[in-house]
Design a protein around this motif. Structure first.
Motif, PDB file in Angstrom:
ATOM      1  N   PRO A   2       0.662  -1.347  -0.531  1.00 14.51           N
ATOM      2  CA  PRO A   2       0.383   0.028   0.187  1.00 14.51           C
ATOM      3  C   PRO A   2       0.627   1.607  -0.219  1.00 14.51           C
ATOM      4  CG  PRO A   2      -0.574  -1.285   1.310  1.00 14.51           C
ATOM      5  CD  PRO A   2       0.405  -2.506   0.882  1.00 14.51           C
ATOM      6  N   LYS A   3       2.057   1.150   0.428  1.00 13.97           N
ATOM      7  CA  LYS A   3       2.651   2.054   0.597  1.00 13.97           C
ATOM      8  C   LYS A   3       3.929   3.283  -0.226  1.00 13.97           C
ATOM      9  CE  LYS A   3       2.186   3.088   5.660  1.00 13.97           C
ATOM     10  NZ  LYS A   3       3.132   3.375   6.658  1.00 13.97           N
ATOM     11  N   ILE A   4       4.467   0.872  -1.435  1.00 13.31           N
ATOM     12  CA  ILE A   4       5.403   1.560  -1.699  1.00 13.31           C
ATOM     13  C   ILE A   4       5.008   0.635  -3.411  1.00 13.31           C
ATOM     14  CG2 ILE A   4       6.795   1.267  -0.476  1.00 13.31           C
ATOM     15  CD1 ILE A   4       7.790  -1.838  -0.538  1.00 13.31           C
ATOM     16  N   GLY A   5       3.854   0.048  -3.585  1.00 13.77           N
ATOM     17  CA  GLY A   5       3.438  -0.136  -4.978  1.00 13.77           C
ATOM     18  C   GLY A   5       3.897  -1.539  -4.540  1.00 13.77           C
ATOM     19  N   LYS A   6       3.239  -3.240  -5.336  1.00 19.06           N
ATOM     20  CA  LYS A   6       3.307  -3.876  -5.712  1.00 19.06           C
ATOM     21  C   LYS A   6       4.387  -4.544  -6.261  1.00 19.06           C
ATOM     22  CE  LYS A   6      -1.946  -5.358  -6.374  1.00 19.06           C
ATOM     23  NZ  LYS A   6      -2.809  -5.781  -7.719  1.00 19.06           N
ATOM     24  N   GLY A   7       5.060  -5.548  -5.534  1.00 20.87           N
ATOM     25  CA  GLY A   7       6.305  -6.156  -6.573  1.00 20.87           C
ATOM     26  C   GLY A   7       6.297  -5.972  -7.348  1.00 20.87           C
ATOM     27  N   LYS A   8       7.265  -6.419  -7.988  1.00 26.97           N
ATOM     28  CA  LYS A   8       7.728  -6.323  -9.349  1.00 26.97           C
ATOM     29  C   LYS A   8       8.026  -8.527  -9.475  1.00 26.97           C
ATOM     30  CE  LYS A   8       7.188  -1.868 -11.645  1.00 26.97           C
ATOM     31  NZ  LYS A   8       7.184  -1.406 -12.354  1.00 26.97           N
ATOM     32  N   TYR A   9       9.513  -7.942  -8.985  1.00 30.65           N
ATOM     33  CA  TYR A   9       9.768  -8.916  -8.650  1.00 30.65           C
ATOM     34  C   TYR A   9      11.112  -9.957  -8.002  1.00 30.65           C
ATOM     35  CZ  TYR A   9      13.767  -6.831 -11.504  1.00 30.65           C
ATOM     36  OH  TYR A   9      14.603  -5.704 -11.454  1.00 30.65           O
ATOM     37  N   VAL A  10      11.832 -10.036  -8.077  1.00 33.34           N
ATOM     38  CA  VAL A  10      12.888 -10.344  -6.794  1.00 33.34           C
ATOM     39  C   VAL A  10      13.838 -11.347  -7.077  1.00 33.34           C
ATOM     40  CG1 VAL A  10      13.628 -10.288  -4.157  1.00 33.34           C
ATOM     41  CG2 VAL A  10      11.483 -10.380  -4.145  1.00 33.34           C
ATOM     42  N   LEU A  11      15.511 -11.177  -7.457  1.00 31.31           N
ATOM     43  CA  LEU A  11      16.200 -11.431  -7.841  1.00 31.31           C
ATOM     44  C   LEU A  11      17.402 -11.658  -6.281  1.00 31.31           C
ATOM     45  CD1 LEU A  11      18.070 -12.288 -10.200  1.00 31.31           C
ATOM     46  CD2 LEU A  11      19.354 -10.146 -10.107  1.00 31.31           C
ATOM     47  N   ALA A  12      18.034 -12.687  -7.196  1.00 31.00           N
ATOM     48  CA  ALA A  12      18.379 -13.178  -5.368  1.00 31.00           C
ATOM     49  C   ALA A  12      19.688 -13.581  -6.264  1.00 31.00           C
ATOM     50  CB  ALA A  12      18.082 -14.145  -4.328  1.00 31.00           C
ATOM     51  N   GLU A  13      21.108 -14.037  -6.189  1.00 28.09           N
ATOM     52  CA  GLU A  13      22.147 -13.843  -7.517  1.00 28.09           C
ATOM     53  C   GLU A  13      23.414 -14.949  -6.223  1.00 28.09           C
ATOM     54  OE1 GLU A  13      25.305 -13.030 -10.022  1.00 28.09           O
ATOM     55  OE2 GLU A  13      23.684 -11.321  -9.698  1.00 28.09           O
ATOM     56  N   TYR A  14      23.448 -16.160  -6.171  1.00 26.78           N
ATOM     57  CA  TYR A  14      24.094 -17.163  -5.455  1.00 26.78           C
ATOM     58  C   TYR A  14      25.713 -16.996  -6.236  1.00 26.78           C
ATOM     59  CZ  TYR A  14      20.169 -17.830  -2.736  1.00 26.78           C
ATOM     60  OH  TYR A  14      19.278 -16.604  -1.533  1.00 26.78           O
ATOM     61  N   GLU A  15      26.501 -17.642  -6.309  1.00 28.28           N
ATOM     62  CA  GLU A  15      28.007 -17.888  -6.776  1.00 28.28           C
ATOM     63  C   GLU A  15      26.849 -19.265  -7.522  1.00 28.28           C
ATOM     64  OE1 GLU A  15      30.315 -19.373  -3.895  1.00 28.28           O
ATOM     65  OE2 GLU A  15      30.820 -17.829  -2.777  1.00 28.28           O
ATOM     66  N   LYS A  16      26.200 -20.454  -7.096  1.00 30.41           N
ATOM     67  CA  LYS A  16      26.500 -21.238  -8.819  1.00 30.41           C
ATOM     68  C   LYS A  16      24.828 -20.536  -9.433  1.00 30.41           C
ATOM     69  CE  LYS A  16      28.949 -24.544  -5.442  1.00 30.41           C
ATOM     70  NZ  LYS A  16      28.619 -25.884  -5.353  1.00 30.41           N
ATOM     71  N   LEU A  17      24.162 -20.517  -9.322  1.00 27.02           N
ATOM     72  CA  LEU A  17      22.361 -19.899  -9.520  1.00 27.02           C
ATOM     73  C   LEU A  17      21.805 -18.406  -8.988  1.00 27.02           C
ATOM     74  CD1 LEU A  17      19.903 -20.540  -7.526  1.00 27.02           C
ATOM     75  CD2 LEU A  17      21.039 -22.584  -7.850  1.00 27.02           C
ATOM     76  N   LYS A  18      20.957 -18.064 -10.067  1.00 26.67           N
ATOM     77  CA  LYS A  18      20.531 -17.053  -9.782  1.00 26.67           C
ATOM     78  C   LYS A  18      18.715 -17.194  -9.801  1.00 26.67           C
ATOM     79  CE  LYS A  18      22.624 -14.078 -12.493  1.00 26.67           C
ATOM     80  NZ  LYS A  18      22.924 -13.558 -14.184  1.00 26.67           N
TER      81      LYS A  18
END
Length: 116
Positions: A66-82
């Motif tokens: 409600p304050k910042i808007g709906k999330g579009k995506y989250v990306l987490a990057e690790y050493e062996k995958l994203k």
């Protein structure tokens, strides 16, 4: 909703995608699968835990929508995958892993352009 078709469309959108899981916000898996020839890095129990944590984090962030808007995506990057977490409508989550060398921004845009 045809979860198998969504899975196929996403998997076919980029060869660097390793895994696609479609689940509801309670963690119930609607469809999931790895690309043929991909080696699982996590045990089934670890995979379940990773999915649970991603869903919990998505729900927590959604409380701020409600304050910042709906999330579009989250990306987490690790050493062996994203790992990419994205909404599928209002009631489902796309949980996608890619090879480290995958073009995460390109994959995100391809998935967003798919019509579900």
């Amino acid at each position: 909703m045809d979860y198998k078709k969504i899975y196929d469309d996403i998997m076919n959108s980029d060869p660097k995608i390793r895994l696609v899981t479609i689940c509801d916000l309670d963690g119930k898996i609607m469809h999931s699968g790895h690309r043929q020839g991909v080696t699982n890095l996590l045990t089934p129990e670890e995979s379940k835990k990773s999915l649970e944590l991603a869903i919990k984090a998505w729900k927590t962030r959604s409380e701020l929508a409600p304050k910042i808007g709906k999330g579009k995506y989250v990306l987490a990057e690790y050493e062996k995958l994203k790992r990419i977490t994205m909404p599928l409508g209002d009631d489902h989550i796309l949980y996608i892993t890619t090879e480290v060398g995958g073009d995460d921004r390109g994959i995100i845009e391809k998935v967003r352009r798919l019509s579900f």
